[in-house]
Design a protein around this motif. Structure first.
Motif: not given
Length: 996
Positions: A49, A57, A148, A151, A155, A157
């Motif tokens: 990231s 993040p 955003q 992610q 990703l 999270a």
């Protein structure tokens, strides 16, 4: 988008450079990122990231701890990522800002953040951007995803799977707003609401303006009429407008009356002014006649003086024609006298220098010119001799200096062996002591970590106790808030009949019995409970419950942190560790000083060897320079002898050649000046004679007797111009006075000599003017009053029309704003942004059901609901789960843990696909799932693994972060993150296929 390789240096828990080759997992499809808690598994995703977006993040709302705490001051921090988008391969290199030692001095300086983006063209990396801002702009175009979105779609999270599934409407709206950028629709709603308020204010302002104009018109009509002629307060605005129109008609009639009175006053004033003007003109004529007779008499007295003035001007004009000739002759005579004086002075100087006044100057000048040429050539040889002597002296000085430097170098070489032996002895002693530095430093760092952990354990012990007390207090508050809601609900139900009765309308059916007559409605409660009361109590209860959960989580987290800190401190107290750390610090300081001294001695030994070699080389250079200087000295001695012999003859009887050259030059300059002075005198004598002859001839031909008479008649030009001007003005004044006198005599022939009385006629004019001014003021006031009433009447009519138009526009804007804001007539109570997001949510649900239906064997599907929520809560973004076994819709909160995981994973992947399609349909070849699989039972874990197998379909590579042993057994391809004994973590990569 596909990731190829990641390199982390000085980033997170990694001090040394660590590399991850994602291409190695392409055959396996799914690989595991494992390691102990805190080792740095998630830091790999942080690096991805940070490389792409310059942000991490979990650090978005706090301190950015990107640089590794294990890095030394001089160590670099850098992240490099290679990836492919489409058919283009890119490499981004990024580093955060961090402190490093300054290049000069012992202070620290901040290394600025940097970023570079390269593209692989053929086999060569070509730079595309080299500044953080330029890299960010280019990556936005290349990736097509913001941070955003990245992610959410790449990703996935940790611990965020179920948040979207179980969120409330407002929480789900916040997330969807961020992902799809629909805040502009909220702005549209706010803009329309603002326009509605503005329109309402404008409508009210238009009404106020109309009433204000009517007030002004009535006040104007009252003041004009001199009494109370305004409309009664009970009249409406239309009646007041008609009263204003009638007042305007009366004002127009007063304008006509005052206009007639003004015309009569103007006529009377005109007659009085004409009579007075006639008398004034008669008096002025008599006064002018008397003044003209007196002026003519004065001019006649000045006539003899003007005749003398005219004669003088005539003589000056005649002399002026001879001025140039006279001045030329005088200048020629003066110049001749000056040149004769200069020639006499030049002859005197020539004779004083030994010259012959009667000699031939031309021959003398030629002889002296030849002598000057010979002396100039000899002077050059004399200067050459001086330079040679100076160079010989400099060579002697250089030879002496080189000999002294050679002796000094011999003394230095003699001291080198003894110094080298002393350094070797000391170096052997300190090297043994400095060898313990690394071991002692490792021991010190270990003790420091244990000491810090011991201090943390003491602090956490107190915090955990305080958190437990806070948990108890928050739980009690939550119980009281829940009891308050229950009490309000009971009161609400008890007073429900009275609430229904308050809404009954005679003639309309009762919502309970259907009857249209209501003879005995239930009385209202003394203290009714409204929706706002109940909503406020429920909000307080929810807030208290959330605070209790947060307090419990904090207390539980602090207990775990305290146990971990005690374990890191190895069970020892901070005081014990501090005492041991002091001993180790002292031993380390001694070892570091010894190591530093050893390095200094090695440097001195190297410098001594370099000095020995340099001194020997310098000795050889000095010997060569001395030999060269002696050879140059011998050559210069021969040159000096030759030049001295040549210059003896060139000097003659002078001390030097320059002195002889100066004497010859001075003598020649005197001879030249005498010759030129004699020639100038002869030429000036001829010019002076010619000028005198011309002057005498011109004077003889003029009216003057001689030159002196001419000089006497001459007048300066300015004075002559003044005399002529005075004569001309006199003649003009005399002619004008005679003409004016004749004119006045004719004008006064019939009026007599008696002067008229002007005061009486002026008083009569003043009385007529006062009456006229009064009439004009009255007419002006009447016109202004009528114009003001007319203008106000026009503005009142325009205001009436504007109010009607504004009322229509306000009604349109109000209806649109209410609809967009979810108010009536909007029956769904959905605002514009929620409506747009509901459409996006339907697409997300459709994409999620494609996976959830397969993962749940067709039992579960998600459904979007736009049903109205209770107590006025936001609606339009609800989710429900259809259970095919029962055929009923269920709340997502009713699902079991495994079912929640499957539904959350399907929804997250659906969300990822929709966000990706909104970002331009980018293909995602690499995905990461950072999820707490340890909370799943074996059956749910198997479902999760099958889901991961689904994710890698189509050539995708999926990375999973977990420390669950079952996943380690099922996934052979692994990245293992290990924390070393010294503290920094390292990455081990095993890409062996499961079938290999």
């Amino acid at each position: 988008m596909k990731l190829h390789r990641l390199e982390l240096t000085g980033f997170g828990p990694f001090r040394e450079r660590q590399a991850v080759d994602f291409d190695a997992f392409e055959r396996d499809g799914v690989f595991l990122i494992s390691g102990r808690t805190g080792a740095g598994k998630s830091s790999i995703l942080d690096g991805v990231s940070f490389a792409l977006y310059g942000s991490v993040p979990r650090y978005e709302n706090g301190e950015r701890r990107l640089r590794s705490d294990h890095s030394f001051l001089g160590d670099p921090t850098e992240v490099r990522l290679e990836f492919t988008v489409g058919d283009r391969r890119w490499r981004v290199t990024r580093a955060p800002d961090y402190e490093r030692p300054a290049k000069r001095g012992d202070k620290l300086t901040t290394e600025p953040a940097r970023a570079e983006l390269d593209e692989l063209v053929g086999d060569v990396w070509v730079g595309r951007a080299a500044k953080p801002r330029e890299v960010a702009l280019l990556l936005d175009e290349v990736l097509g995803l913001n941070a955003q979105q990245f992610q959410q779609v790449i990703l996935l999270a940790q611990n965020k799977f179920s948040r979207f599934l179980l969120a409330k409407n407002d929480e789900r709206q916040q997330l969807l707003r961020t992902l799809f950028g629909t805040r502009r629709f909220e702005q549209y709603k706010d803009d329309l609401e603002q326009r509605r308020r503005v329109a309402q204010r404008e409508l009210e302002a238009a009404g106020d303006q109309t009433r204000t104009l009517l007030d002004l018109a009535e006040a104007a009509a009252t003041g004009d009429a001199g009494g109370d002629d305004s409309a009664p307060p009970s009249l409406d605005v239309a009646a007041r407008r008609d009263a204003t129109a009638r007042a305007h008609q009366r004002a127009a009639y007063r304008v006509e009356q005052t206009a007639e009175l003004q015309q009569q006053a103007d006529a009377a004033h005109a007659r009085a002014a004409a009579a007075h003007a006639e008398l004034v003109e008669r008096a002025r004529t008599l006064d002018d006649l008397t003044a003209a007779r007196a002026r003519l008499a004065r001019l006649d007295d000045e006539a003899p003086q003007m005749a003398q003035l005219a004669h003088r001007v005539q003589r000056a004009r005649a002399a002026e024609t001879l001025r140039a000739t006279l001045e030329t002759a005088e200048r020629a005579s003066e110049a001749l006298d000056a040149l004769r004086g200069a020639a006499a002075a030049a002859d005197a100087l020539w004779i004083d220098a030994g010259g012959d006044a009667a000699g031939d100057l031309a021959t003398i000048i030629d002889d002296l010119t030849g002598e000057i040429a010979r002396c100039s050539d000899a002077a050059e040889r004399e200067h050459e001799l001086s330079e040679a002597a100076a160079r010989a002296a400099a060579l002697d000085e250089t030879t002496s200096r080189l000999a002294a430097e050679s002796s000094a170098l011999d003394e230095q070489l003699a001291r080198v062996p003894a110094e080298r032996e002393r350094i070797d002895d000391e170096l052997a002693t300190v090297s043994a002591q400095g060898a313990r530095v690394d071991d002692l430093r490792l021991r010190r760092d270990e003790l420091r970590e244990q000491s810090a952990a011991a201090r943390d354990a003491a602090v956490l012990d107190d915090e955990a106790a305080a958190a437990e007390a806070g948990y108890v207090e928050a739980s009690e508050r939550a119980e009281r808030a829940a009891a308050s809601v229950t009490n309000l609900l009971r009161r609400r139900f008890a007073g429900r009949a009275g609430e229904l009765a308050s809404g009954l309308v005679e003639g309309e059916p009762c919502p309970v019995c259907g009857g249209t007559e209501h003879p005995h409605p239930a009385p209202a409660a003394d203290d009714p409970v409204g929706d706002d009361d109940l909503a406020a109590a429920e909000a307080d209860r929810d807030a208290a419950l959330q605070a209790a959960r947060d307090a419990g989580d904090r207390a539980r987290r602090l207990r775990l942190d305290h146990a971990a800190a005690v374990a890191r401190a190895a069970g020892r107290s901070a005081d014990d560790l501090a005492a041991v750390l002091v001993e180790v610090d002292e031993a380390l300081a001694i070892a570091q000083r010894s190591a530093q001294r050893a390095r200094e001695l090695v440097e001195r030994r190297t410098a001594l060897d370099e000095l020995d070699a340099a001194v020997n080389a310098e000795r050889e250079r000095l010997h060569a320079a001395m030999t060269d200087a002696r050879e140059q000295t011998a050559v210069l001695a021969a040159t000096i002898s030759r030049l001295e012999a040549e210059l003896v003859a060139a000097r003659g009887g002078f001390a030097s050649v320059d002195e002889r050259l100066a004497a010859a030059t001075s003598r020649r300059d005197l001879a030249v000046s005498v010759r030129e002075a004699r020639a100038a005198v002869a030429e000036r004598e001829r010019a002076a004679t010619a000028a005198r002859v011309d002057l005498d001839a011109r004077v003889a031909a003029s009216e003057f007797a001689d030159v002196d008479a001419v000089r006497a008649a001459l007048v300066p030009a300015a004075e002559l111009a003044g005399l002529e001007k005075r004569r001309s003005e006199y003649d003009a004044d005399l002619a004008a006075t005679r003409a004016r006198l004749l004119e006045l005599e004719l004008a006064a022939a019939g009026i007599g000599d008696e002067r008229p009385d002007l005061d009486a006629s002026a008083a009569e004019v003043l009385r007529a003017d006062t009456a006229r001014a009064t009439a004009i003021a009255a007419h002006r006031d009447a016109v202004n009053a009528a114009d003001r009433l007319g203008d106000l009447l026009d503005r009142i009519d325009a205001a009436f029309a504007a109010v009607a138009e504004q009322a229509d526009a306000t009604a349109t804007v109000t209806r649109l704003a209410d609809t967009v804001a979810g108010r009536a007539p909007n029956t769904r109570k959905m605002d514009l942004e929620t409506f747009v997001l509901a459409a996006e949510l339907e697409e997300i649900v459709a994409a999620a059901n494609l996976r959830l239906r397969d993962m749940s064997s067709g039992r579960y599907t998600l459904h979007h609901s736009d049903a109205l929520q209770a107590r006025g809560a936001a609606s339009g973004l609800s989710l429900e789960v259809l259970d095919a076994h029962t055929g009923r819709l269920r709340s997502p909160q009713s699902l079991s843990g495994g079912e929640t995981f499957l539904a959350s994973l399907a929804l997250a992947l659906g969300l990822a696909e929709v966000v990706t399609s909104r970002a331009g349909g980018i293909r995602l070849d690499t995905l990461f799932v950072d999820e707490g699989f340890g909370s799943l039972d074996p059956e749910t874990l198997d479902l999760a693994m099958r889901t991961l197998d689904e994710l890698r379909s189509g050539g995708r590579t999926v990375g999973v972060i977990s420390h669950v042993e079952g996943m380690k057994e099922q996934l052979a391809a692994q990245i293992v993150v290990e924390a070393t004994r010294e503290g920094p973590s390292i990455i081990r990569q095993d890409a062996r296929s499961a079938d290999g």
